[in-house]
Design an enzyme around this catalytic site. Sequence first.
Site, PDB file in Angstrom:
ATOM      1  N   ASN A   2      28.430  67.646  39.688  1.00 55.56           N
ATOM      2  CA  ASN A   2      29.707  67.541  40.387  1.00 55.56           C
ATOM      3  C   ASN A   2      30.207  66.093  40.444  1.00 55.56           C
ATOM      4  O   ASN A   2      29.644  65.275  41.171  1.00 55.56           O
ATOM      5  CB  ASN A   2      29.541  68.091  41.803  1.00 55.56           C
ATOM      6  CG  ASN A   2      30.852  68.192  42.553  1.00 55.56           C
ATOM      7  OD1 ASN A   2      31.892  67.744  42.084  1.00 55.56           O
ATOM      8  ND2 ASN A   2      30.803  68.773  43.728  1.00 55.56           N
ATOM      9  N   GLY A  29      17.808  65.672  48.396  1.00 58.79           N
ATOM     10  CA  GLY A  29      18.844  65.559  49.408  1.00 58.79           C
ATOM     11  C   GLY A  29      19.215  64.147  49.805  1.00 58.79           C
ATOM     12  O   GLY A  29      19.800  63.946  50.873  1.00 58.79           O
ATOM     13  N   GLU A  30      18.916  63.151  48.971  1.00 53.32           N
ATOM     14  CA  GLU A  30      19.210  61.769  49.325  1.00 53.32           C
ATOM     15  C   GLU A  30      20.229  61.118  48.407  1.00 53.32           C
ATOM     16  O   GLU A  30      20.406  59.899  48.451  1.00 53.32           O
ATOM     17  CB  GLU A  30      17.921  60.944  49.341  1.00 53.32           C
ATOM     18  CG  GLU A  30      16.944  61.333  50.428  1.00 53.32           C
ATOM     19  CD  GLU A  30      15.859  60.294  50.614  1.00 53.32           C
ATOM     20  OE1 GLU A  30      15.665  59.843  51.757  1.00 53.32           O
ATOM     21  OE2 GLU A  30      15.215  59.926  49.608  1.00 53.32           O
ATOM     22  N   PRO A  89      16.603  62.346  39.453  1.00 56.66           N
ATOM     23  CA  PRO A  89      16.531  63.575  38.649  1.00 56.66           C
ATOM     24  C   PRO A  89      17.041  64.777  39.431  1.00 56.66           C
ATOM     25  O   PRO A  89      16.859  64.874  40.655  1.00 56.66           O
ATOM     26  CB  PRO A  89      15.038  63.717  38.338  1.00 56.66           C
ATOM     27  CG  PRO A  89      14.343  62.965  39.428  1.00 56.66           C
ATOM     28  CD  PRO A  89      15.267  61.848  39.820  1.00 56.66           C
ATOM     29  N   GLU A 105      26.565  75.158  44.841  1.00 58.69           N
ATOM     30  CA  GLU A 105      27.334  76.244  45.417  1.00 58.69           C
ATOM     31  C   GLU A 105      27.169  76.281  46.943  1.00 58.69           C
ATOM     32  O   GLU A 105      28.122  76.528  47.682  1.00 58.69           O
ATOM     33  CB  GLU A 105      26.885  77.588  44.823  1.00 58.69           C
ATOM     34  CG  GLU A 105      27.133  77.738  43.343  1.00 58.69           C
ATOM     35  CD  GLU A 105      25.996  77.178  42.484  1.00 58.69           C
ATOM     36  OE1 GLU A 105      26.013  77.399  41.271  1.00 58.69           O
ATOM     37  OE2 GLU A 105      25.105  76.503  43.035  1.00 58.69           O
ATOM     38  N   LEU A 141      32.855  65.027  41.859  1.00 59.86           N
ATOM     39  CA  LEU A 141      33.575  64.750  43.097  1.00 59.86           C
ATOM     40  C   LEU A 141      32.671  64.131  44.162  1.00 59.86           C
ATOM     41  O   LEU A 141      33.163  63.494  45.095  1.00 59.86           O
ATOM     42  CB  LEU A 141      34.207  66.037  43.629  1.00 59.86           C
ATOM     43  CG  LEU A 141      35.256  66.660  42.708  1.00 59.86           C
ATOM     44  CD1 LEU A 141      35.686  68.017  43.230  1.00 59.86           C
ATOM     45  CD2 LEU A 141      36.455  65.732  42.557  1.00 59.86           C
TER      46      LEU A 141
END
Length: 440
Positions: free
Chosen positions: A336, A311-312, A271, A62, A338
């Site tokens: 997601n 975050g990678e 993960p 989000e 996309l």
Amino acid sequence: MSLAGPLWRLGTAGLAPLLGPWLHRRVRRGKEIAARLGERRGEGAARPPGRLLWLHAASVGETMSILPLLEALAARAPDLTLLVTTVTVTGAELLMRRLPPSLAAQVLHRFLPLDVPAWVERFLEGWRPDAVALVESELWPNLLAALRARGVPAALVNARFSTRAARRWGWAPGLAREMLGGLRLVQAQSAADAARLRALGARCVEVPGNLKYAAPPLPAEPAALGALREAIGNRPVFLAASTHPGEEAMVLGAHRAVAPLLPGLLTIIVPRHPERGAAIAALAGGLPLSRRAAGALPGPGQAVHIADTLGELGLFYRLAGVCLVGGSLVPHGGQNPLEPARLGCPILIGPHHWNFAEPAAALLAEGGARAVTEATLAASVMGVLTDAALGRAMAATASRLAAAGAGLPDQVADRLLALLPPGPAAGRVEWGGAGRDLSC
């Protein structure tokens, strides 16, 4: 007024003394930040003068979806302070990491207070937002009741309301009607979401589309990407992205089936929750592996690389020949699809994809993704990795579909700004009820 609302209020107020120890347990598990626990009780307000729009996004997905929206809002209203709250620490960390430097002075972050009446009141009195935008399905009874009592305009944007969620709220239709009916604006991701929201009492419902179509491609640090490319070389790469418990065993089973037929196969598992890295390594059962959390690169001797960092994911989508969208082989609802679509990575999606039903259905229908089950996963991995033309065609179709919502953040920004008072609010004596009515 429904009976459920007062019962929720009494129940959450009664639970408040027990929530302190619960929060401290979450600190020990890395789910909270000790120095910021006061924010969960509504403390820590530092409201600047002028107009303030509060946006609440629960977690990573989000939060990432509203980054283009924050940029559109800031461009249209340079005087506006944007307060962003999240539930999760990971959402907060990624917001700070991905926020463009140009927005740093205009965007503030706090953690959402727990839905305890006194804590919600403290938060609202401290921040005094001029309008509120909740993202996707963040419906908290005490919070929405407090906003309604103060006349603060509230919107639900990029609203996602699954059949399962509609069934759950159907057990308390009066409370659902109070919460949804008090929203000044609801912007649904799809016509089906809109219909379910209207059926439970939402008014002023629009269907502009899904903000996640407009999110920027996930970034990748160039030096890290170069190091990984060099370590992997020309090996075929199967990526399992944002996996949930139960999926890693299926992924490892697919690896064991494909590896004898495809020499050099490297399977990368990312993960959803990086702290599960050690548990996933234990599932590998003797397969040579490396873990990114330990600083290791996937050398030629490793069959599996566990990317247990935060975050990678953008790195690994750029390296993979095919990826499985996590959360879709187990009944979680899917992550997601996309994100890989924007980065040219051929996509496999399991049967459980209701969290992203519309984009997943479009990708599957037009050939931008392939449907898989545990039984067919290995064959699909093999099929895409050994047919370069198929992979290119899937990636091109997925990329086209992912570009569909480029102008959406601007449209949403315009609607949210219409909720705000027309000029700077610093001199206003009364707070609440200042937003303008929207035409629906």
